[in-house]
Scaffold this motif. Structure first.
Motif, mmCIF file in Angstrom:
data_model
loop_
_atom_site.group_PDB
_atom_site.id
_atom_site.type_symbol
_atom_site.label_atom_id
_atom_site.label_comp_id
_atom_site.label_asym_id
_atom_site.label_seq_id
_atom_site.Cartn_x
_atom_site.Cartn_y
_atom_site.Cartn_z
ATOM 1 N N ILE A 16 84.094 98.053 41.645
ATOM 2 C CA ILE A 16 83.911 99.326 40.873
ATOM 3 C C ILE A 16 84.625 100.362 41.586
ATOM 4 O O ILE A 16 83.924 100.692 42.508
ATOM 5 N N GLY A 17 85.458 101.277 40.996
ATOM 6 C CA GLY A 17 86.165 102.186 41.511
ATOM 7 C C GLY A 17 87.130 101.837 42.483
ATOM 8 O O GLY A 17 87.907 102.886 43.033
ATOM 9 N N ALA A 18 87.300 100.625 42.888
ATOM 10 C CA ALA A 18 88.429 100.205 43.651
ATOM 11 C C ALA A 18 89.865 100.295 42.743
ATOM 12 O O ALA A 18 90.077 100.228 41.662
ATOM 13 N N PRO A 19 90.953 100.580 43.555
ATOM 14 C CA PRO A 19 92.226 100.471 43.187
ATOM 15 C C PRO A 19 92.348 99.034 42.385
ATOM 16 O O PRO A 19 91.962 98.052 42.607
ATOM 17 N N ILE A 20 93.295 99.060 41.370
ATOM 18 C CA ILE A 20 93.428 97.869 40.762
ATOM 19 C C ILE A 20 94.274 96.735 41.565
ATOM 20 O O ILE A 20 93.884 95.550 41.347
ATOM 21 N N ASP A 21 95.023 97.027 42.481
ATOM 22 C CA ASP A 21 95.639 96.049 43.515
ATOM 23 C C ASP A 21 94.538 95.509 44.437
ATOM 24 O O ASP A 21 94.529 94.556 44.696
ATOM 25 N N GLN A 22 93.548 96.271 44.791
ATOM 26 C CA GLN A 22 92.365 95.637 45.626
ATOM 27 C C GLN A 22 91.552 94.983 44.731
ATOM 28 O O GLN A 22 91.406 93.530 45.127
ATOM 29 N N LYS A 23 91.476 95.173 43.347
ATOM 30 C CA LYS A 23 90.447 94.168 42.527
ATOM 31 C C LYS A 23 91.246 92.761 42.017
ATOM 32 O O LYS A 23 90.768 91.906 42.272
ATOM 33 N N ARG A 24 92.486 93.096 42.095
ATOM 34 C CA ARG A 24 93.430 91.767 41.877
ATOM 35 C C ARG A 24 93.404 90.811 43.292
ATOM 36 O O ARG A 24 93.435 89.695 43.141
ATOM 37 N N THR A 25 93.139 91.440 44.341
ATOM 38 C CA THR A 25 93.343 90.841 45.685
ATOM 39 C C THR A 25 92.076 90.053 45.856
ATOM 40 O O THR A 25 91.892 88.882 46.356
ATOM 41 N N LEU A 26 90.936 90.728 45.347
ATOM 42 C CA LEU A 26 89.759 90.080 45.466
ATOM 43 C C LEU A 26 89.755 88.986 44.557
ATOM 44 O O LEU A 26 89.103 87.795 44.768
ATOM 45 N N LEU A 27 90.154 88.871 43.437
ATOM 46 C CA LEU A 27 90.140 87.870 42.512
ATOM 47 C C LEU A 27 91.317 86.795 42.809
ATOM 48 O O LEU A 27 90.946 85.399 42.847
ATOM 49 N N SER A 28 92.187 87.113 43.748
ATOM 50 C CA SER A 28 93.227 86.123 44.121
ATOM 51 C C SER A 28 92.324 85.345 45.315
ATOM 52 O O SER A 28 92.898 84.236 45.687
ATOM 53 N N LEU A 29 91.440 86.002 46.062
ATOM 54 C CA LEU A 29 90.664 85.471 46.924
ATOM 55 C C LEU A 29 89.575 84.618 46.530
ATOM 56 O O LEU A 29 88.897 83.612 47.437
ATOM 57 N N GLY A 30 89.304 84.759 45.093
ATOM 58 C CA GLY A 30 88.276 83.926 44.623
ATOM 59 C C GLY A 30 86.963 84.588 44.621
ATOM 60 O O GLY A 30 85.901 83.652 44.299
ATOM 61 N N LEU A 31 86.836 85.635 44.612
ATOM 62 C CA LEU A 31 85.605 86.727 45.034
ATOM 63 C C LEU A 31 85.547 87.218 43.488
ATOM 64 O O LEU A 31 86.395 88.050 42.949
ATOM 65 N N HIS A 32 84.253 87.044 42.928
ATOM 66 C CA HIS A 32 84.121 87.543 41.420
ATOM 67 C C HIS A 32 82.852 88.513 41.445
ATOM 68 O O HIS A 32 82.566 89.340 40.507
ATOM 69 N N LYS A 33 81.999 88.296 42.375
ATOM 70 C CA LYS A 33 80.648 88.667 42.370
ATOM 71 C C LYS A 33 80.085 89.180 43.773
ATOM 72 O O LYS A 33 80.681 88.580 44.751
ATOM 73 N N ILE A 34 79.256 90.137 43.974
ATOM 74 C CA ILE A 34 78.741 90.701 45.156
ATOM 75 C C ILE A 34 77.865 89.488 45.791
ATOM 76 O O ILE A 34 77.313 88.704 44.904
ATOM 77 N N SER A 35 77.846 89.237 47.089
ATOM 78 C CA SER A 35 77.318 88.006 47.838
ATOM 79 C C SER A 35 77.515 86.769 47.524
ATOM 80 O O SER A 35 77.383 85.616 48.133
ATOM 81 N N GLN A 36 78.942 86.786 47.027
ATOM 82 C CA GLN A 36 79.474 85.130 46.821
ATOM 83 C C GLN A 36 80.404 84.994 47.850
ATOM 84 O O GLN A 36 81.009 85.915 48.506
ATOM 85 N N VAL A 37 80.167 83.873 48.376
ATOM 86 C CA VAL A 37 80.886 83.362 49.488
ATOM 87 C C VAL A 37 82.112 82.259 49.123
ATOM 88 O O VAL A 37 81.755 81.395 48.434
ATOM 89 N N VAL A 38 83.124 82.447 49.598
ATOM 90 C CA VAL A 38 84.311 81.474 49.359
ATOM 91 C C VAL A 38 84.902 80.840 50.782
ATOM 92 O O VAL A 38 84.893 81.829 51.594
#
Length: 58
Positions: free
Chosen positions: A13-35
Motif C-alpha cells: 500500500i502506497g508503493a508505486p504501481i510498477d513496484q506493486k506489479r513487480t511483487l505480483l510478478s514475483l508471486g507475492l500477494h500478502k505480507i509474510s508470504q514466502v515464495v
C-alpha cells in the motif's frame, strides 16, 4: 538452476504501481508470504527493485 526464497515483509500500500506489479510478478500477494523463484538475472533485477519490501529467506 538455483532457486532463492523471498518473503514479503512490508505492505505494498502506497508503493508505486510498477513496484506493486513487480511483487505480483514475483508471486507475492500478502505480507509474510514466502515464495521460491529461480535465481535468474531478470528475477535479481525485480528483487533489487523492491528490496525495501521483501527479504531473502535462507
Amino acid at each position: 538452476m538455483a532457486t532463492i526464497k523471498i518473503k514479503q515483509i512490508k505492505s505494498r500500500i502506497g508503493a508505486p504501481i510498477d513496484q506493486k506489479r513487480t511483487l505480483l510478478s514475483l508471486g507475492l500477494h500478502k505480507i509474510s508470504q514466502v515464495v521460491e523463484v529461480e535465481y535468474t538475472p531478470s528475477n535479481r533485477g525485480m528483487i533489487r527493485k523492491v528490496h525495501h519490501l521483501i527479504e531473502v529467506v535462507k
